[in-house]
Design a protein around this motif. Structure first.
Motif, short mmCIF file in Angstrom:
data_model
loop_
_atom_site.label_atom_id
_atom_site.label_comp_id
_atom_site.label_asym_id
_atom_site.label_seq_id
_atom_site.Cartn_x
_atom_site.Cartn_y
_atom_site.Cartn_z
N LEU A 97 0.84 -1.21 0.00
CA LEU A 97 0.00 0.00 0.00
C LEU A 97 0.87 1.26 0.00
O LEU A 97 0.65 2.19 -0.79
N VAL A 98 1.89 1.25 0.86
CA VAL A 98 2.80 2.40 0.95
C VAL A 98 3.45 2.66 -0.41
O VAL A 98 3.50 3.79 -0.90
N ASP A 104 2.35 1.75 -3.36
CA ASP A 104 1.36 2.22 -4.33
C ASP A 104 1.06 3.71 -4.13
O ASP A 104 0.94 4.46 -5.09
N ILE A 105 0.93 4.09 -2.85
CA ILE A 105 0.62 5.50 -2.55
C ILE A 105 1.77 6.38 -3.02
O ILE A 105 1.55 7.39 -3.70
N GLN A 165 1.83 6.71 -6.73
CA GLN A 165 0.75 7.59 -7.23
C GLN A 165 1.05 9.07 -6.94
O GLN A 165 0.83 9.94 -7.77
N LEU A 166 1.59 9.29 -5.72
CA LEU A 166 1.92 10.68 -5.34
C LEU A 166 3.05 11.23 -6.22
O LEU A 166 3.03 12.39 -6.61
#
Lengths: 202, 208
Positions: free
Chosen positions: B9-10, B12-13, B16-17
């Protein structure tokens, strides 16, 4: 609390920039807006007084795109820093998912930084939020560039001791007018907020 | 949430950021370095209008003009920005209050045209068309502010609006002058009438 629409697979998060008056909260948002304005459909909303101070709030909404199949809609707010506008601050903090605390590095602002943090804790307690219980908060020590102009600044150790000793939150030294560390602060705040949200839901 | 899922998740975030904000260094990721210099000059004007800031803005605009010679749409806006800069520099505090607003707006659109590579040709033309329209409007307002030319009073009169005329008619000095003229004319008319009556009497006496 974040708005989650399972059917539409959408998550809306609210991050609020808080800190003492004239600390650079609006400048942070303005810099972010100028950096991403060509990518987003929305506009930044700012309600100011005649003296160019934030009267109600600044609001910058944008769609971050998809993360693990969910569209992430982000809303960044600032609150008025002036002490007299506490009712507005409290109102804007309703439903907050993450905080960026913008502290003013000038030595003369030391007490005001501490008072602003205490006020934040008090206002969040009103909404049953315990800032010390894994709540996503990022510290930004702004105006570090003023040292070049001979203005006495608080050293980082002092600021950490005053504001972040108990919280132990990630922190950034910044110069919002030049945009230094504005985007990394926002990125960290968004990622910490999403992770915290996921932890709560898991 | 297990560690593997969390680290995914980290990652992916962060990815994306990074996509959304660029490399996180903000302005340094710009494809056109001199646009940043122009931006800095324009933001300086927003803060304080000085000859040095205006000269910087004009210089940076001219540098970009040579860079965008092949792009007529962007070039048109750059020319407009240079024109506005020249105008503010010459007129200083007497500049039209909307001139700086136009500088900001034109620059914002130049930034959009340069940075947003997904804009269609039609959208780009629309942006310029709107700016040209606003520029023309400002020009008209500036023209209307200019004092009338010597030896051309009829032109000055013709530019008066009905509201101006009404205000003039309500002015107390104008009313006083009108009353004085009316009194004088009335007195002259009375005197003429008296003369006519006297002549009529003389004529009647002669006939009898």
């Amino acid at each position: 609390m974040a708005v989650i629409n399972i059917r539409k697979r959408e998550v809306q998060i609210k991050i609020v920039y808080v800190g003492p008056g004239r600390g650079g909260k609006t400048t942070n948002l303005e810099y972010l807006f100028n950096s991403i304005r060509h990518r987003i459909q929305s506009d930044m909303v700012s309600i100011k007084t005649h003296g160019d101070r934030t009267l109600f709030f600044d609001f910058l909404p944008f769609d971050l795109g998809q993360i693990q199949g969910y569209r992430i809609k982000t809303q960044l707010y600032t609150v008025p820093g002036q002490v007299k506008y506490n009712a507005t601050r409290k109102l804007v903090l309703k439903g907050v998912d993450g905080i960026v605390f913008v502290a003013d590095s000038m030595a003369v602002m030391r007490e005001k930084n501490i008072a602003a943090l205490e006020n934040l804790i008090e206002n969040l307690t009103f909404y049953d939020i315990d800032i010390y219980d894994r709540f996503p908060i990022i510290m930004q020590y702004n105006k570090r560039d003023l040292a070049d102009e001979g203005i006495p600044l608080l050293d980082i150790a002092t600021m950490q001791g005053d504001l972040n000793a108990k919280l132990n939150a990630p922190f950034f030294e910044a110069c919002a007018v030049r945009g230094e560390n504005v985007i990394p602060t926002a990125k960290k705040a968004i990622s910490a907020t999403i992770i915290s949200l996921q932890d709560h839901l898991a | 949430m297990d560690k593997t899922a969390k680290s995914k998740l980290v990652s992916d975030i962060e990815s994306q950021l990074d996509d959304f904000f660029g490399d996180g260094l903000g302005d340094t990721s710009s494809p056109t370095p001199s646009l940043e210099k122009l931006k800095s000059a324009v933001l300086s004007i927003d803060w304080e209008i000085t000859d040095a800031c205006l000269s910087d803005m004009i210089t940076e605009t001219e540098l970009l003009m040579s860079h965008f010679e092949e792009d007529p749409v962007t070039h048109a806006l750059l020319r407009m920005l240079r024109g506005l800069g020249d105008y503010v520099r010459k007129r200083k505090a007497r500049s039209h209050p909307d001139a700086i607003k136009r500088v900001m707006s034109v620059f914002a659109n130049i930034e959009t045209l340069i940075n947003d590579t997904h804009l269609e040709k039609r959208q780009r033309k629309n942006i310029v068309a709107k700016e040209i329209q606003a520029f023309k409007k400002l020009k008209q307002q500036v023209e209307s502010q200019k004092p009338p030319l010597r030896g051309a009073p009829s032109q000055a009169i013709s530019t008066q609006t009905p509201a101006d005329v009404a205000a003039l008619l309500e002015h107390h000095k104008f009313k006083q002058a009108m009353n004085a003229v009316e009194e004088r004319l009335g007195a002259e008319m009375k005197s003429l009438k008296a003369q006519v009556q006297s002549l009529q009497k003389q004529l009647a006496a002669l006939r009898s």
